[in-house]
Enzyme design. Structure first.
Site, PDB file in Angstrom:
ATOM      1  N   GLU A 232      -0.743  45.002  -7.378  1.00 32.93           N
ATOM      2  CA  GLU A 232      -1.534  44.404  -8.698  1.00 32.93           C
ATOM      3  C   GLU A 232      -3.095  44.271  -7.969  1.00 32.93           C
ATOM      4  O   GLU A 232      -3.462  43.208  -7.180  1.00 32.93           O
ATOM      5  CB  GLU A 232      -1.111  43.271  -8.914  1.00 32.93           C
ATOM      6  CG  GLU A 232       0.706  42.995  -8.934  1.00 32.93           C
ATOM      7  CD  GLU A 232       1.116  43.916  -9.901  1.00 32.93           C
ATOM      8  OE1 GLU A 232       0.672  44.583 -10.840  1.00 32.93           O
ATOM      9  OE2 GLU A 232       2.276  44.575  -9.513  1.00 32.93           O
ATOM     10  N   CYS A 266      -8.487  38.427 -11.953  1.00 28.22           N
ATOM     11  CA  CYS A 266      -8.350  40.050 -12.003  1.00 28.22           C
ATOM     12  C   CYS A 266      -8.566  40.633 -13.388  1.00 28.22           C
ATOM     13  O   CYS A 266      -9.081  41.758 -13.660  1.00 28.22           O
ATOM     14  CB  CYS A 266      -7.027  40.771 -11.665  1.00 28.22           C
ATOM     15  SG  CYS A 266      -5.549  39.705 -12.524  1.00 28.22           S
TER      16      CYS A 266
END
Ligand code: NAD
Length: 501
Positions: A232, A266
């Site tokens: 990720e 993110c």
């Protein structure tokens, strides 16, 4: 003697704690202990594991304030943000303890052909014995446990390696697992990159959250060892504001989406494309809102909205991106410089930006909001897709059907429509980074727990004669008989079934 390193407050640089720099031998020894305990952990079955996870949920809630304080001390977050992670993790525990038995249920598929007609087939989901979780510093508790919980629920042992900048709250949370007396299948190892590399070398599955640069190194090493991994990684999330958007809501969301956690998410809004008819209104509302933000070193009294950046390196990246933008013709309508004290950077709205600027191409991960005017939806979509990243995006329009059409054209693993970050709270849907934003996915209902499992097929004979038609000795009679039976069951039409064609 184990070497130690110092963890410091990013808000003012004061030392917070000394933490062991664990080397490959320590990591290998921890891995061995976890593997030994894992066999029994798997054997107690899902109900037994769920009972421990529910007790752990109670411990997390009982220690919520203490965990929040530790997290705040090492991240510099405002209290509002420092207290979000425990409830988030509790929800992950609730979700997987509620649904996990169903997600992991064994299957007994029906036989498909003549050869297996008398056999019983079962498919089990058996865990990877040891899952390694390597995390960054932006959500130190949530990112360790949102993956740790489904891995533990699946029956794996878990070794987590937090960021060297924020190891304290992760250590504290893992200590809670021992405190409730749970089986020793959850451990934390601390250190810098080499400790993470040792984790990759000792586990059976790697779950990594962090930068694309490190993710690439980890993926290559895991591939050499032939162990599966999920990455990720970074993002450069686009926000598309259409000409029929609710501009007030979109502007409020843009400011929160860009400045929350000082932009160190993110899925932060990293660039905005606004259709010309609503551009001026949108920019004015964003600037008004940003000017109201209170930035500083918070305690537990909700005095500030925006905290510090996590470290000097991150501050340097933000400074470089803003400077590059300003040197190439952009204007900063707010901020544009670091603030007094620790690693604080003023919330910054940039206009007159274009795709030749670093702030529109590389991940900034800071409290900046570059806004670009576009002529139409096609241009917004083209620019949003003009990125090496593909984590998530948002679309803003009062016509939801129109927004959905736009969402389907975006190259991003998740799209929120008229909303910010809500997909992160929708536990049944996957979070998957496309392009350089990742490999694999996290959460996502059944898939979020099954990723920590290997399917094991068990096929057993229900009828057990001394021999089978396919076994020795071979003979022409047996071969022809078999061929006839197979053809009879396989072919589509009668003539072929009877071998007449
Ligand atoms: P980073 O890649 O520098 O470090 C992440 C972790 O990897 C740390 O624990 C570090 O010690 C470890 N590490 C470093 N080198 C290693 C190696 N060779 N082998 C194994 N481990 C190693 O990332 P960061 O700066 O801590 O975090 C910020 C990044 O994380 C941003 O790019 C952000 O977008 C990303 N992120 C992504 C998500 C997501 O879900 N996609 C969520 C949060 C953060």
């Amino acid at each position: 003697m184990t070497a130690m390193f110092t963890v410091r407050s990013p808000a003012d640089g004061t030392p917070l704690a000394e933490v062991p720099e664990q080397g490959p031998h320590d990591v290998a020894a921890t891995a061995q202990e976890l593997r030994e305990a894992q066999t029994e952990w798997e054997a107690i079955g899902f109900p037994g594991r769920a009972r421990w996870l529910r007790r752990y949920r109670d411990w997390l809630l009982d220690n919520e304030t203490a965990l929040g304080k530790t997290l705040q001390s090492e991240t510099g977050k405002p209290w509002f943000e420092a207290t979000i992670e425990v409830p988030y993790v509790v929800e992950v525990i609730n979700y997987y303890t509620k649904n996990g038995a169903r997600f992991l249920a064994e299957e007994t598929p029906r036989p498909h052909n003549a050869i297996t007609m008398t056999k019983r087939s079962q498919v089990l989901l058996r865990p990877y014995p040891l899952v390694g979780i390597i995390t960054p510093w932006n959500f130190p508790l949530a990112l360790a446990l949102m993956d740790g919980v489904p891995a533990l629920a699946a029956g794996a042992a878990v070794m987590v390696k937090p960021s060297e900048f924020t190891p304290l709250v992760t250590r504290q949370a893992v200590a809670g697992w021992a405190e409730i007396g749970a089986p020793p299948v959850f451990a934390c190892v601390t250190g810098h990159g080499p400790t993470g590399a040792a984790v990759v070398d000792n586990v059976d599955y790697v779950q990594f959250t962090g930068s694309t640069r490190t993710g690439r190194i980890i993926g290559a090493r895991a591939a050499e060892r032939l162990v599966p991994f999920s990455l990720e990684l970074g993002g450069k999330d686009a926000m598309l504001v259409l000409d029929d958007a609710d501009v007030d809501r979109a502007a409020n969301a843009a400011v929160w989406g860009a400045m929350c956690n000082s932009g160190q998410m993110c899925t932060s809004v990293e660039r905005v494309y606004v259709l010309a008819p609503v551009y001026d209104d949108f920019v004015a509302k964003v600037v008004d809102k940003v000017r109201t933000l209170r930035q500083g070193r918070d305690d537990q009294s909700y005095r500030f909205d925006v905290g510090s950046l996590a470290n000097e390196n991150q501050l340097a990246v933000v400074e470089r991106h803003v400077e590059d933008a300003l040197n190439n013709g952009a204007k900063a309508l707010t901020g544009g410089k670091r603030a007094e004290g620790g690693t604080f950077y003023e919330p910054t709205v940039l206009v007159d930006v274009h795709h030749g600027m670093t702030c529109m191409r590389e991940e900034t991960f800071g409290p900046t909001l570059p806004i670009m005017k576009v002529d139409d939806v096609d241009e917004a979509v083209r620019l949003a897709n003009d990125s090496s990243y593909g984590l998530s995006a948002t679309v803003w329009s009062t016509n939801t059907a129109r927004a959905e059409q736009v969402a389907r054209r975006l190259e991003a693993g998740s799209v929120n429509i008229n909303d910010m970050f809500t997909n992160l709270f929708a536990l049944p849907v996957p979070q998957a980074g496309w392009k350089q934003s990742g490999v694999g996915f996290r959460n996502g209902g059944a898939a979020g727990i099954r990723k920590y499992c290997r399917p094991q097929s068990i096929v057993s004979a229900r009828v057990a004669p001394r021999s089978e038609p396919t076994w020795y000795p071979y003979s022409p009679v047996k071969s022809k008989m078999l061929a006839r039976v197979m053809r009879f069951t396989m072919a589509r039409d009668v003539l072929r079934r009877l071998g007449l064609r």
